[in-house]
Design a protein around this motif. Structure first.
Motif, PDB file in Angstrom:
ATOM      1  N   LEU A   1       0.827  -1.215   0.000  1.00 43.63           N
ATOM      2  CA  LEU A   1       0.000   0.000   0.000  1.00 43.63           C
ATOM      3  C   LEU A   1       0.861   1.265   0.000  1.00 43.63           C
ATOM      4  CD1 LEU A   1      -2.842  -0.966   2.498  1.00 43.63           C
ATOM      5  CD2 LEU A   1      -3.114  -0.424   0.069  1.00 43.63           C
ATOM      6  N   ILE A   2       1.899   1.273   0.815  1.00 43.33           N
ATOM      7  CA  ILE A   2       2.785   2.440   0.873  1.00 43.33           C
ATOM      8  C   ILE A   2       3.446   2.665  -0.485  1.00 43.33           C
ATOM      9  CG2 ILE A   2       4.966   3.305   1.843  1.00 43.33           C
ATOM     10  CD1 ILE A   2       4.031   2.072   4.544  1.00 43.33           C
ATOM     11  N   ASN A   3       3.964   1.587  -1.090  1.00 42.20           N
ATOM     12  CA  ASN A   3       4.586   1.725  -2.416  1.00 42.20           C
ATOM     13  C   ASN A   3       3.593   2.245  -3.435  1.00 42.20           C
ATOM     14  OD1 ASN A   3       7.006   0.787  -1.425  1.00 42.20           O
ATOM     15  ND2 ASN A   3       6.890  -1.196  -2.425  1.00 42.20           N
ATOM     16  N   ALA A   4       2.365   1.725  -3.407  1.00 41.19           N
ATOM     17  CA  ALA A   4       1.348   2.158  -4.368  1.00 41.19           C
ATOM     18  C   ALA A   4       1.026   3.638  -4.188  1.00 41.19           C
ATOM     19  CB  ALA A   4       0.091   1.308  -4.230  1.00 41.19           C
ATOM     20  N   CYS A   5       0.896   4.068  -2.954  1.00 39.36           N
ATOM     21  CA  CYS A   5       0.594   5.485  -2.691  1.00 39.36           C
ATOM     22  C   CYS A   5       1.764   6.376  -3.086  1.00 39.36           C
ATOM     23  CB  CYS A   5       0.246   5.695  -1.221  1.00 39.36           C
ATOM     24  SG  CYS A   5      -1.361   5.011  -0.758  1.00 39.36           S
ATOM     25  N   GLU A   6       2.983   5.935  -2.782  1.00 41.21           N
ATOM     26  CA  GLU A   6       4.160   6.739  -3.119  1.00 41.21           C
ATOM     27  C   GLU A   6       4.397   6.802  -4.627  1.00 41.21           C
ATOM     28  OE1 GLU A   6       7.277   5.058  -0.700  1.00 41.21           O
ATOM     29  OE2 GLU A   6       6.724   6.308   1.020  1.00 41.21           O
ATOM     30  N   ALA A   7       3.878   5.832  -5.374  1.00 44.87           N
ATOM     31  CA  ALA A   7       4.053   5.829  -6.834  1.00 44.87           C
ATOM     32  C   ALA A   7       3.163   6.865  -7.511  1.00 44.87           C
ATOM     33  CB  ALA A   7       3.733   4.440  -7.400  1.00 44.87           C
ATOM     34  N   GLN A   8       2.143   7.327  -6.812  1.00 51.73           N
ATOM     35  CA  GLN A   8       1.190   8.273  -7.392  1.00 51.73           C
ATOM     36  C   GLN A   8       1.791   9.663  -7.483  1.00 51.73           C
ATOM     37  OE1 GLN A   8      -1.862   7.004  -8.320  1.00 51.73           O
ATOM     38  NE2 GLN A   8      -0.990   5.110  -7.571  1.00 51.73           N
ATOM     39  N   ALA A   9       1.424  10.339  -8.535  1.00 52.43           N
ATOM     40  CA  ALA A   9       1.726  11.765  -8.592  1.00 52.43           C
ATOM     41  C   ALA A   9       0.697  12.420  -7.665  1.00 52.43           C
ATOM     42  CB  ALA A   9       1.580  12.264 -10.025  1.00 52.43           C
ATOM     43  N   CYS A  10       0.494  13.673  -7.791  1.00 50.11           N
ATOM     44  CA  CYS A  10      -0.511  14.347  -6.969  1.00 50.11           C
ATOM     45  C   CYS A  10      -1.873  13.743  -7.305  1.00 50.11           C
ATOM     46  CB  CYS A  10      -0.498  15.847  -7.243  1.00 50.11           C
ATOM     47  SG  CYS A  10      -1.438  16.753  -6.021  1.00 50.11           S
ATOM     48  N   GLY A  11      -2.505  13.157  -6.322  1.00 50.11           N
ATOM     49  CA  GLY A  11      -3.790  12.509  -6.570  1.00 50.11           C
ATOM     50  C   GLY A  11      -3.567  11.050  -6.897  1.00 50.11           C
ATOM     51  N   GLY A  12      -4.388  10.513  -7.746  1.00 56.19           N
ATOM     52  CA  GLY A  12      -4.250   9.112  -8.120  1.00 56.19           C
ATOM     53  C   GLY A  12      -5.113   8.234  -7.248  1.00 56.19           C
ATOM     54  N   ALA A  13      -5.116   6.957  -7.583  1.00 61.13           N
ATOM     55  CA  ALA A  13      -5.958   6.010  -6.854  1.00 61.13           C
ATOM     56  C   ALA A  13      -5.220   4.700  -6.636  1.00 61.13           C
ATOM     57  CB  ALA A  13      -7.249   5.762  -7.625  1.00 61.13           C
ATOM     58  N   VAL A  14      -5.544   4.075  -5.532  1.00 56.36           N
ATOM     59  CA  VAL A  14      -5.051   2.738  -5.211  1.00 56.36           C
ATOM     60  C   VAL A  14      -6.290   1.877  -5.001  1.00 56.36           C
ATOM     61  CG1 VAL A  14      -3.807   1.321  -3.533  1.00 56.36           C
ATOM     62  CG2 VAL A  14      -2.918   3.579  -4.167  1.00 56.36           C
ATOM     63  N   HIS A  15      -6.278   0.709  -5.618  1.00 56.17           N
ATOM     64  CA  HIS A  15      -7.404  -0.217  -5.515  1.00 56.17           C
ATOM     65  C   HIS A  15      -6.921  -1.484  -4.823  1.00 56.17           C
ATOM     66  CE1 HIS A  15      -9.172   2.455  -8.491  1.00 56.17           C
ATOM     67  NE2 HIS A  15      -8.043   2.313  -9.163  1.00 56.17           N
ATOM     68  N   LEU A  16      -7.620  -1.887  -3.789  1.00 54.04           N
ATOM     69  CA  LEU A  16      -7.286  -3.115  -3.084  1.00 54.04           C
ATOM     70  C   LEU A  16      -8.482  -4.050  -3.221  1.00 54.04           C
ATOM     71  CD1 LEU A  16      -5.360  -3.330   0.184  1.00 54.04           C
ATOM     72  CD2 LEU A  16      -7.088  -5.002  -0.401  1.00 54.04           C
ATOM     73  N   HIS A  17      -8.240  -5.216  -3.797  1.00 53.21           N
ATOM     74  CA  HIS A  17      -9.301  -6.173  -4.088  1.00 53.21           C
ATOM     75  C   HIS A  17      -8.888  -7.546  -3.559  1.00 53.21           C
ATOM     76  CE1 HIS A  17     -12.254  -8.406  -6.480  1.00 53.21           C
ATOM     77  NE2 HIS A  17     -11.261  -9.210  -6.818  1.00 53.21           N
ATOM     78  N   ALA A  18      -9.817  -8.235  -2.935  1.00 53.53           N
ATOM     79  CA  ALA A  18      -9.547  -9.600  -2.480  1.00 53.53           C
ATOM     80  C   ALA A  18     -10.670 -10.513  -2.969  1.00 53.53           C
ATOM     81  CB  ALA A  18      -9.448  -9.646  -0.960  1.00 53.53           C
ATOM     82  N   ALA A  19     -10.328 -11.753  -3.245  1.00 57.00           N
ATOM     83  CA  ALA A  19     -11.307 -12.723  -3.711  1.00 57.00           C
ATOM     84  C   ALA A  19     -10.806 -14.129  -3.407  1.00 57.00           C
ATOM     85  CB  ALA A  19     -11.535 -12.566  -5.217  1.00 57.00           C
ATOM     86  N   THR A  20     -11.716 -15.066  -3.487  1.00 57.34           N
ATOM     87  CA  THR A  20     -11.371 -16.470  -3.318  1.00 57.34           C
ATOM     88  C   THR A  20     -11.191 -17.081  -4.699  1.00 57.34           C
ATOM     89  OG1 THR A  20     -12.747 -16.559  -1.344  1.00 57.34           O
ATOM     90  CG2 THR A  20     -12.114 -18.651  -2.308  1.00 57.34           C
ATOM     91  N   ARG A  21     -10.160 -17.895  -4.854  1.00 54.67           N
ATOM     92  CA  ARG A  21      -9.943 -18.639  -6.096  1.00 54.67           C
ATOM     93  C   ARG A  21     -10.127 -20.111  -5.763  1.00 54.67           C
ATOM     94  NH1 ARG A  21      -4.415 -17.634  -8.818  1.00 54.67           N
ATOM     95  NH2 ARG A  21      -5.437 -15.680  -9.364  1.00 54.67           N
ATOM     96  N   ASP A  22     -11.010 -20.760  -6.513  1.00 59.06           N
ATOM     97  CA  ASP A  22     -11.271 -22.187  -6.300  1.00 59.06           C
ATOM     98  C   ASP A  22     -10.043 -23.012  -6.617  1.00 59.06           C
ATOM     99  OD1 ASP A  22     -13.896 -21.681  -5.530  1.00 59.06           O
ATOM    100  OD2 ASP A  22     -14.661 -21.871  -7.575  1.00 59.06           O
ATOM    101  N   ALA A  23      -9.998 -24.178  -6.007  1.00 56.27           N
ATOM    102  CA  ALA A  23      -8.894 -25.115  -6.257  1.00 56.27           C
ATOM    103  C   ALA A  23      -8.958 -25.625  -7.690  1.00 56.27           C
ATOM    104  CB  ALA A  23      -8.984 -26.290  -5.294  1.00 56.27           C
ATOM    105  N   VAL A  24      -7.787 -25.906  -8.245  1.00 55.12           N
ATOM    106  CA  VAL A  24      -7.677 -26.573  -9.532  1.00 55.12           C
ATOM    107  C   VAL A  24      -7.147 -27.966  -9.198  1.00 55.12           C
ATOM    108  CG1 VAL A  24      -6.581 -26.567 -11.800  1.00 55.12           C
ATOM    109  CG2 VAL A  24      -7.182 -24.387 -10.704  1.00 55.12           C
ATOM    110  N   PRO A  25      -8.018 -28.994  -9.317  1.00 52.46           N
ATOM    111  CA  PRO A  25      -7.613 -30.347  -8.896  1.00 52.46           C
ATOM    112  C   PRO A  25      -6.265 -30.773  -9.470  1.00 52.46           C
ATOM    113  CG  PRO A  25      -9.932 -30.316  -9.525  1.00 52.46           C
ATOM    114  CD  PRO A  25      -9.351 -28.967  -9.897  1.00 52.46           C
ATOM    115  N   GLY A  26      -5.409 -31.235  -8.552  1.00 54.12           N
ATOM    116  CA  GLY A  26      -4.111 -31.749  -8.957  1.00 54.12           C
ATOM    117  C   GLY A  26      -3.035 -30.702  -9.184  1.00 54.12           C
ATOM    118  N   THR A  27      -3.393 -29.410  -9.211  1.00 55.41           N
ATOM    119  CA  THR A  27      -2.364 -28.397  -9.475  1.00 55.41           C
ATOM    120  C   THR A  27      -2.315 -27.285  -8.440  1.00 55.41           C
ATOM    121  OG1 THR A  27      -3.837 -27.161 -10.950  1.00 55.41           O
ATOM    122  CG2 THR A  27      -2.367 -28.773 -11.979  1.00 55.41           C
ATOM    123  N   GLU A  28      -3.472 -26.716  -8.087  1.00 59.67           N
ATOM    124  CA  GLU A  28      -3.473 -25.580  -7.163  1.00 59.67           C
ATOM    125  C   GLU A  28      -4.541 -25.744  -6.096  1.00 59.67           C
ATOM    126  OE1 GLU A  28      -3.622 -21.602  -8.725  1.00 59.67           O
ATOM    127  OE2 GLU A  28      -2.468 -22.149 -10.481  1.00 59.67           O
TER     128      GLU A  28
END
Length: 180
Positions: free
Chosen positions: A74-101
């Motif tokens: 988050l700090i890196n994302a905010c520091e990368a912005q010029a004056c203003g800008g936006a940071v988006h934080l998104h979380a989600a669940t990813r289903d298992a992929v049988p045998g691989t993940e």
């Protein structure tokens, strides 16, 4: 103060990571990281949008260490912005992929900053590499070390002038599985 902060970061980096594994709520990690990042940043006009579903499954991890990961991103994302800008934080669940993940929780921290130049993208996780005038170059190296210790993955996608997205993938705690 800056020298002390750099010494502490170097010590964090060279010490073996000792995880205090427990059942962890990623939503709580993100909320705590937002508070920590806000304390460490000087006031900026960066807008933060948050997409955090209430039904994220728990993971097995170290709450404090994962907080450090999300705070650094988050700090890196905010520091990368010029004056203003936006940071988006998104979380989600990813289903298992049988045998691989296994099933996982995916957390994305995206900014609409200048992006990471192609010629340095392979170096951003290297210890002591920094593009910041007063940076130690340990923030992303520590992030990778912590994610690796959690048997997770970190990926980065960046386009010049269009921003950067860091994606964390962390395995979900299986039903009935106890944290150690």
């Amino acid at each position: 103060k800056m020298a002390n902060a750099i010494v502490l970061e170097v010590l964090d980096f060279v010490r073996p990571i000792r995880l205090q594994m427990d059942r962890v709520s990623v939503a709580q990690v993100v909320q705590d990281a937002i508070v920590l990042a806000d304390r460490k940043l000087t006031r900026r006009a960066t807008a933060l949008s948050l997409d955090l579903p209430p039904d994220l499954p728990p993971i097995q991890g170290d709450h404090q260490q994962l907080c450090q990961v999300v705070t650094n991103l988050l700090i890196n994302a905010c520091e990368a912005q010029a004056c203003g800008g936006a940071v988006h934080l998104h979380a989600a669940t990813r289903d298992a992929v049988p045998g691989t993940e296994p099933a996982s929780v995916v957390v994305r921290v995206a900014d609409d900053g200048p992006g990471i130049p192609v010629e340095i993208r392979d170096k951003i996780f290297d210890p002591f590499f920094s593009t910041k005038p007063q940076g130690s170059g340990l923030g992303l190296a520590i992030v990778r070390k912590i994610i690796d210790a959690h048997e997770g993955r970190i990926d980065v996608v960046s386009a010049p002038g269009r921003g950067t997205t860091f994606t964390l993938t962390l395995p979900v705690l299986a039903p009935g599985q106890l944290a150690f």
